[in-house]
Write a protein that holds these residues in place. Structure first.
Motif, PDB file in Angstrom:
ATOM      1  N   ASP A  38       0.816  -1.206   0.000  1.00  0.00           N
ATOM      2  CA  ASP A  38       0.000   0.000   0.000  1.00  0.00           C
ATOM      3  C   ASP A  38       0.856   1.265   0.000  1.00  0.00           C
ATOM      4  O   ASP A  38       0.425   2.311  -0.480  1.00  0.00           O
ATOM      5  N   VAL A  49       0.982   3.430  -4.652  1.00  0.00           N
ATOM      6  CA  VAL A  49       0.492   4.768  -4.967  1.00  0.00           C
ATOM      7  C   VAL A  49       1.507   5.562  -5.774  1.00  0.00           C
ATOM      8  O   VAL A  49       1.136   6.396  -6.609  1.00  0.00           O
ATOM      9  N   ALA A  78      -0.939  12.116  -0.688  1.00  0.00           N
ATOM     10  CA  ALA A  78      -1.509  10.777  -0.874  1.00  0.00           C
ATOM     11  C   ALA A  78      -0.566   9.704  -0.357  1.00  0.00           C
ATOM     12  O   ALA A  78      -0.998   8.616   0.044  1.00  0.00           O
ATOM     13  N   TYR A 127      -0.567   8.574   4.518  1.00  0.00           N
ATOM     14  CA  TYR A 127      -0.481   7.193   4.996  1.00  0.00           C
ATOM     15  C   TYR A 127       0.699   6.993   5.941  1.00  0.00           C
ATOM     16  O   TYR A 127       0.572   6.419   7.027  1.00  0.00           O
ATOM     17  N   THR A 178      -8.969   1.248   2.950  1.00  0.00           N
ATOM     18  CA  THR A 178      -8.468   1.056   1.589  1.00  0.00           C
ATOM     19  C   THR A 178      -9.622   1.006   0.601  1.00  0.00           C
ATOM     20  O   THR A 178      -9.522   1.547  -0.511  1.00  0.00           O
ATOM     21  N   CYS A 187     -10.624   4.500  -0.113  1.00  0.00           N
ATOM     22  CA  CYS A 187      -9.755   5.186  -1.088  1.00  0.00           C
ATOM     23  C   CYS A 187     -10.243   4.960  -2.518  1.00  0.00           C
ATOM     24  O   CYS A 187     -10.174   5.864  -3.357  1.00  0.00           O
ATOM     25  N   ARG A 246      -6.522   7.612   3.432  1.00  0.00           N
ATOM     26  CA  ARG A 246      -5.128   7.186   3.565  1.00  0.00           C
ATOM     27  C   ARG A 246      -4.661   7.332   5.019  1.00  0.00           C
ATOM     28  O   ARG A 246      -3.890   6.516   5.524  1.00  0.00           O
TER      29      ARG A 246
END
Length: 474
Positions: A46, A50, A71, A75, A110, A113, A126
């Protein structure tokens, strides 16, 4: 060593009794190890998937590079900041319970998202996913550490853990490129949902609840630390966007909140990091090495993904395929490191990893105008993965026995802090320098310097442990 006398070793003695009577103890333990390793693999996937779709997301949602960086850092910041609270929480409320809760939150966030209508919703989801990751990682690592109390066996288990994790890291860019090319950037988020659900169910079926241990949560320190990290990251991103007045205001706020954090930790009865963990020695060296590791690797991956698309005009699929060799090296290096560490100790893989990666970053810095040189150099940067299970072994061996859950949390919090700042700093360098081939060269020159620093921190971390960690090879 992380598991020693004075602790409840019922989980270590029969760690995977589980709820499935048809499985042999060895099979249950193997299944549990894979499931716990999938936790880190999912987190790594993950984090990297991105990077390869940032340019596509910007075209879809609009906005500048600063939003795209959030983004990623939306996270990694909660992931880094909350792990120091998640480790003691796992000790206090039960490691399995906290781990499974993390999987549930991660899966829901998730999926969110994938449906996000704009940047605000996407970044918010995130943040929630990073919070779930913070719950998963220290609890899963502590469970592995208890299950494999002998240094050599633990090093091999960490090799599996690192290999699965690095497979997740490796899969991110190529899988992200394939999915985005076929079905748009939203599809990359659906991959993690079934994996999180399956891993959570496997942990429930193959492990027993671990004993709860008294542990204090430093809520004030956690909040101040998270705020300081978020403000500092925002200041760096704003500098890269050329908004200097905003950046200065954020920097001033960072200093103020950071000072409050330091003061709070000095006076706290139960600080986030107990004072007996932060003195000079191999544990502190391993933590510093973890920071350098993620700073270089996450920052390099961000700049390479943007550079290949913006500078060399690669498609999202072409970018994923160009990064694929590097990610394969990462997967192989992490798996190999566990066995090399078990046989020879951590110093050799750590020095080889950082040294080889520094050479690779230098190749990109020199040949940034040639996409073939970028691919070759980036592939060599993947050799840094040799250091990951080795430095984890150093940290688990050196941490005080009373802080099993916290030891992994401190190491991985340092790593994710490094990752968040690496994305912010190197992204700012690339953007401020004009997003050209010279900008890419400048960013990778900085990566080279950071990796050389990693050689130095590795030497310090293994000064007194490189002969001890791998001594038991039976």
């Amino acid at each position: 060593m992380a598991v020693r006398g004075g602790r409840d070793n019922s989980f270590a003695a029969e760690p995977f009794r589980g709820h499935s009577g048809d499985m042999s103890p060895s099979l249950r333990r193997a299944v549990a190890l894979v499931a716990l390793s999938l936790a880190f693999g999912l987190i790594q996937f993950d984090a990297t998937v991105v990077n390869v779709v940032l340019a596509t997301m910007r075209r879809s949602l609009g906005g500048d590079l600063g939003l795209a960086q959030w983004a990623v850092d939306g996270y990694t910041i909660p992931f880094a900041a909350l792990m120091l609270a998640a480790g003691p929480a796992a000790d206090r409320f039960g490691r399995r319970r906290v781990c499974v809760l993390g999987f549930a939150l991660f899966a829901a966030a998730t999926a969110g998202c994938a449906y996000a209508p704009g940047w605000a919703a996407l970044i918010g989801c995130r943040v929630a996913a990073g919070t779930g990751a913070a719950l998963i990682l220290p609890s899963s690592l502590a469970m592995i550490g208890e299950a494999y109390p002998q240094p050599a066996a633990r090093a091999r288990a960490l090799g599996v853990w690192g290999g699965v994790a690095s497979t997740g890291f490796a899969a991110g860019p190529p899988v992200g490129g394939l999915l985005a090319a076929a079905d748009g950037w939203r599809s990359v988020f659906w991959v993690g949902v079934p994996i999180a659900v399956l891993a959570g169910v496997a942990v429930l079926l193959t492990t027993e609840p671990s004993a709860r241990r008294p542990s204090r949560l430093d809520v004030r320190g956690t909040a101040l630390g998270a705020a300081a990290l978020a403000l500092g990251t925002a200041a760096i991103i704003e500098i890269g966007q050329g908004r200097c007045a905003v950046a200065l205001a954020l920097a001033a706020a960072t200093i103020g909140v950071g000072a409050a954090f330091v003061a709070a930790e000095r006076t706290a009865t139960y600080p986030m990091i107990p004072r007996d963990m932060v003195g000079p020695g191999p544990f502190r060296g391993a933590v510093a090495t973890g920071f350098v590791f993620n700073f270089a690797l996450y920052g390099a991956l961000l700049c390479a993904g943007l550079g290949l698309q913006v500078v060399h005009r690669y498609s999202v699929l072409g970018t994923g395929m160009a990064i694929l060799p590097m990610t394969l090296v990462v997967a192989a290096g992490s798996t190999t490191s566990g066995f090399v560490t078990a046989r020879f100790g951590p110093r050799i893989p750590m020095l080889a990893g950082f040294g080889g990666a520094a050479v690779g970053a230098a190749i990109v810095a020199v040949g940034a105008s040639d996409p073939r040189a970028v691919t070759v150099g980036l592939t060599a940067v993947g050799l840094a993965s040799l250091a990951m299970p080795a430095m984890t072994s150093v940290a688990l061996d050196a941490a005080p026995a009373a802080h099993a859950g916290l030891a992994g949390a401190v190491l991985n919090s340092s790593r994710q802090t490094g990752g968040a700042l690496g994305v912010a700093v190197l992204g700012a360098v690339f953007n401020a320098a004009g997003r050209t081939a010279p900008a890419l060269a400048l960013a990778f020159a900085a990566v080279t310097v950071i990796l050389v620093i990693g050689v130095r921190t590795s030497l310090r971390a293994t000064a007194h442990t490189h002969e001890e960690v791998g001594c038991d090879v039976g």
